[in-house]
Design a protein around this motif. Sequence first.
Motif, PDB file in Angstrom:
ATOM      1  N   GLU A 137       0.818  -1.208   0.000  1.00 44.24           N
ATOM      2  CA  GLU A 137       0.000   0.000   0.000  1.00 44.24           C
ATOM      3  C   GLU A 137       0.856   1.264   0.000  1.00 44.24           C
ATOM      4  OE1 GLU A 137      -2.865   0.078   3.076  1.00 44.24           O
ATOM      5  OE2 GLU A 137      -4.003  -1.637   2.336  1.00 44.24           O
ATOM      6  N   GLN A 138       2.052   1.180   0.608  1.00 42.70           N
ATOM      7  CA  GLN A 138       2.920   2.355   0.607  1.00 42.70           C
ATOM      8  C   GLN A 138       3.342   2.723  -0.814  1.00 42.70           C
ATOM      9  OE1 GLN A 138       6.264   1.931   3.285  1.00 42.70           O
ATOM     10  NE2 GLN A 138       5.154   3.074   4.854  1.00 42.70           N
ATOM     11  N   LEU A 139       3.554   1.725  -1.676  1.00 47.86           N
ATOM     12  CA  LEU A 139       3.918   2.001  -3.064  1.00 47.86           C
ATOM     13  C   LEU A 139       2.797   2.741  -3.772  1.00 47.86           C
ATOM     14  CD1 LEU A 139       5.977   1.626  -5.358  1.00 47.86           C
ATOM     15  CD2 LEU A 139       4.876  -0.564  -5.873  1.00 47.86           C
ATOM     16  N   ARG A 289      -9.465  -2.868  -9.981  1.00 46.98           N
ATOM     17  CA  ARG A 289     -10.719  -2.141 -10.181  1.00 46.98           C
ATOM     18  C   ARG A 289     -10.488  -0.640 -10.287  1.00 46.98           C
ATOM     19  NH1 ARG A 289     -15.033  -5.251  -6.155  1.00 46.98           N
ATOM     20  NH2 ARG A 289     -14.773  -7.331  -7.066  1.00 46.98           N
ATOM     21  N   LEU A 290      -9.494  -0.135  -9.550  1.00 50.15           N
ATOM     22  CA  LEU A 290      -9.190   1.291  -9.651  1.00 50.15           C
ATOM     23  C   LEU A 290      -8.662   1.632 -11.039  1.00 50.15           C
ATOM     24  CD1 LEU A 290      -9.074   4.049  -8.354  1.00 50.15           C
ATOM     25  CD2 LEU A 290      -6.823   3.459  -7.407  1.00 50.15           C
ATOM     26  N   MET A 291      -7.866   0.743 -11.620  1.00 52.78           N
ATOM     27  CA  MET A 291      -7.399   0.964 -12.992  1.00 52.78           C
ATOM     28  C   MET A 291      -8.576   1.011 -13.967  1.00 52.78           C
ATOM     29  SD  MET A 291      -3.829  -1.051 -13.729  1.00 52.78           S
ATOM     30  CE  MET A 291      -4.374  -2.635 -13.101  1.00 52.78           C
ATOM     31  N   GLN A 341       4.592  -2.536 -11.052  1.00 49.69           N
ATOM     32  CA  GLN A 341       5.774  -2.740 -10.218  1.00 49.69           C
ATOM     33  C   GLN A 341       5.569  -3.835  -9.181  1.00 49.69           C
ATOM     34  OE1 GLN A 341       6.389   1.249  -8.804  1.00 49.69           O
ATOM     35  NE2 GLN A 341       7.420   1.902 -10.673  1.00 49.69           N
ATOM     36  N   LEU A 342       4.335  -4.036  -8.750  1.00 50.51           N
ATOM     37  CA  LEU A 342       4.065  -5.058  -7.741  1.00 50.51           C
ATOM     38  C   LEU A 342       4.062  -6.478  -8.311  1.00 50.51           C
ATOM     39  CD1 LEU A 342       1.308  -3.210  -5.697  1.00 50.51           C
ATOM     40  CD2 LEU A 342       3.529  -3.966  -4.816  1.00 50.51           C
ATOM     41  N   ILE A 343       3.735  -6.624  -9.597  1.00 49.75           N
ATOM     42  CA  ILE A 343       3.700  -7.978 -10.172  1.00 49.75           C
ATOM     43  C   ILE A 343       4.981  -8.322 -10.931  1.00 49.75           C
ATOM     44  CG2 ILE A 343       1.184  -7.885 -10.394  1.00 49.75           C
ATOM     45  CD1 ILE A 343       1.572  -7.642 -13.431  1.00 49.75           C
ATOM     46  N   CYS A 344       5.853  -7.352 -11.131  1.00 55.72           N
ATOM     47  CA  CYS A 344       7.034  -7.591 -11.962  1.00 55.72           C
ATOM     48  C   CYS A 344       8.149  -8.263 -11.158  1.00 55.72           C
ATOM     49  CB  CYS A 344       7.550  -6.262 -12.522  1.00 55.72           C
ATOM     50  SG  CYS A 344       9.009  -6.447 -13.578  1.00 55.72           S
ATOM     51  N   PRO A 345       8.764  -9.313 -11.700  1.00 57.71           N
ATOM     52  CA  PRO A 345       9.954  -9.880 -11.056  1.00 57.71           C
ATOM     53  C   PRO A 345      11.049  -8.814 -10.972  1.00 57.71           C
ATOM     54  CG  PRO A 345       9.123 -11.362 -12.746  1.00 57.71           C
ATOM     55  CD  PRO A 345       8.371 -10.080 -12.896  1.00 57.71           C
ATOM     56  N   PRO A 346      11.785  -8.765  -9.860  1.00 55.10           N
ATOM     57  CA  PRO A 346      12.752  -7.674  -9.658  1.00 55.10           C
ATOM     58  C   PRO A 346      13.835  -7.609 -10.717  1.00 55.10           C
ATOM     59  CG  PRO A 346      13.028  -9.405  -8.000  1.00 55.10           C
ATOM     60  CD  PRO A 346      11.741  -9.682  -8.708  1.00 55.10           C
ATOM     61  N   THR A 405     -11.592  -9.730 -13.291  1.00 54.04           N
ATOM     62  CA  THR A 405     -12.052 -10.572 -12.185  1.00 54.04           C
ATOM     63  C   THR A 405     -11.207 -10.407 -10.926  1.00 54.04           C
ATOM     64  OG1 THR A 405     -10.673 -12.432 -12.923  1.00 54.04           O
ATOM     65  CG2 THR A 405     -12.922 -12.294 -13.793  1.00 54.04           C
ATOM     66  N   LEU A 406     -10.148  -9.591 -11.006  1.00 54.17           N
ATOM     67  CA  LEU A 406      -9.254  -9.416  -9.858  1.00 54.17           C
ATOM     68  C   LEU A 406      -9.729  -8.276  -8.980  1.00 54.17           C
ATOM     69  CD1 LEU A 406      -5.677  -9.745 -11.416  1.00 54.17           C
ATOM     70  CD2 LEU A 406      -6.938 -11.458 -10.114  1.00 54.17           C
ATOM     71  N   ARG A 407      -9.484  -8.426  -7.681  1.00 54.18           N
ATOM     72  CA  ARG A 407      -9.703  -7.318  -6.759  1.00 54.18           C
ATOM     73  C   ARG A 407      -8.374  -6.790  -6.215  1.00 54.18           C
ATOM     74  NH1 ARG A 407     -13.341  -4.665  -3.640  1.00 54.18           N
ATOM     75  NH2 ARG A 407     -12.592  -3.933  -1.616  1.00 54.18           N
ATOM     76  N   GLY A 408      -7.472  -7.716  -5.880  1.00 55.94           N
ATOM     77  CA  GLY A 408      -6.173  -7.333  -5.335  1.00 55.94           C
ATOM     78  C   GLY A 408      -5.053  -7.704  -6.279  1.00 55.94           C
ATOM     79  N   VAL A 409      -3.831  -7.556  -5.786  1.00 62.24           N
ATOM     80  CA  VAL A 409      -2.647  -7.895  -6.570  1.00 62.24           C
ATOM     81  C   VAL A 409      -2.270  -9.335  -6.277  1.00 62.24           C
ATOM     82  CG1 VAL A 409      -0.227  -7.331  -7.017  1.00 62.24           C
ATOM     83  CG2 VAL A 409      -1.853  -5.517  -6.456  1.00 62.24           C
ATOM     84  N   PRO A 410      -2.198 -10.201  -7.285  1.00 60.96           N
ATOM     85  CA  PRO A 410      -1.859 -11.611  -7.037  1.00 60.96           C
ATOM     86  C   PRO A 410      -0.413 -11.757  -6.596  1.00 60.96           C
ATOM     87  CG  PRO A 410      -1.905 -11.173  -9.390  1.00 60.96           C
ATOM     88  CD  PRO A 410      -2.403  -9.923  -8.716  1.00 60.96           C
TER      89      PRO A 410
END
Length: 419
Positions: A137-139, A289-291, A341-346, A405-410
């Motif tokens: 959430e900070q991101l 959903r925000l997107m 950024q949250l779903i991308c491998p570093p 169909t997503l609500r959060g980040v997988p």
Amino acid sequence: MSRAGSLWRNRDFMLLWAGQSVSMTGTELTAVALPFAAMTVLGASPLQISLLTACGFLPHLVASLPVGALVDRHRRRPLMIWCNVCQAVVLGSVPLAALLDGLGFAQLYAVAVVAALLSVMFDTAYQSYLPTLLRGEQLVEGHGKLSVSMSFATVAGQSGAGALITAIGAARAVTVDAVSYLVSATTLALVRAEEPVPAPRPAGARLRTEILEGLRYVLGDPLMRPVVLANALVSAAIGGVWSLWIVYVYNELHWTAAQTGICMAVSAAGGIVGGLLTRRLTQRWGLPRLMLFGVVGYALDLVPTLLAGPGMAGYVLVTVGHCLAIAVQMTYIAANRSFRQLICPPELMGRMNATSRWLALGSKPLFAVLFGLLATWIGLWATLALGALTFALPTAVMLASPLRTLRGVPSRPLQEESC
């Protein structure tokens, strides 16, 4: 998020945010001051101004993909600091040359190309660095605050540019941007957070192979692909309709330059509100959903313009509608960047960001030419209406993907450490 986790208490992010806010304001100022320097000091023709603008686009098209691969090989913060220092030197050469009566077109073109190349390197590193400072959430909150700075910089930089150019001249006004980059470099140097060293590349690893690896990931991942493609379509549509919108409100709605400027300032204020609301909306709806909600703001942005007529009532309708649309769009920008950024491998972060920017910025000049031709053939109103339909395509892309169909980040492998 608890109060203890508030970004207002995160020293490293506050330093980054402060430096970026100053730097973005300076960049907006130079976007106005550099063409004015070409016109007022050198008497530039429209063609020469167009070439100067093209010089600013060229590095984004040519260098983005290799820069992304290079960024993934190095720590990002030192690279960002050096980019800022070099920007200060490059931009500082403009007022210095003007002071010595040595400013010429060759130097302005070179400055535009080198500054844009440094911008490609900094922005790619910066978007890849933020997830090492902030998580979860900070991101999202961080991107919301940076969106606020983006809107503020647009108002302060562009409006301040006019006053500053009038007071000290266009070439000297660029000095402010050069100093802003030094401020940003200083704040980055004061950040204490340790940045992990990237994993070493296999012996004999080739840059071309790494670029292709990034492209395969972005275009092949079922969650990343629709987000990046939607972003590219948004950017393409903006490139197509933005300049035509200005022509339309001037020619058809009979706005003055002052009225256009006021509309832009009010709309930027809406962007500030949108950035401040991003964290709360994410907690309520989730990033996917925000997107989906935020991207609709682009499709609705042109509707008031198409419905309005000349006069004060039409002016108010367009200004209020644009303000609301910009507020919604800022939530989309923050959500889009955070989700990527949250779903991308570093190990692919730099290449992912670079590929996204390459697709988005590369499409802008192409659509600008295409929509310019359409305006010549079918008229301004019909072209803007087509632009509104084009803005609906990103929504369609995301609705046709698993995002609907997503609500959060997988959860993703390797996400915990760096993304």
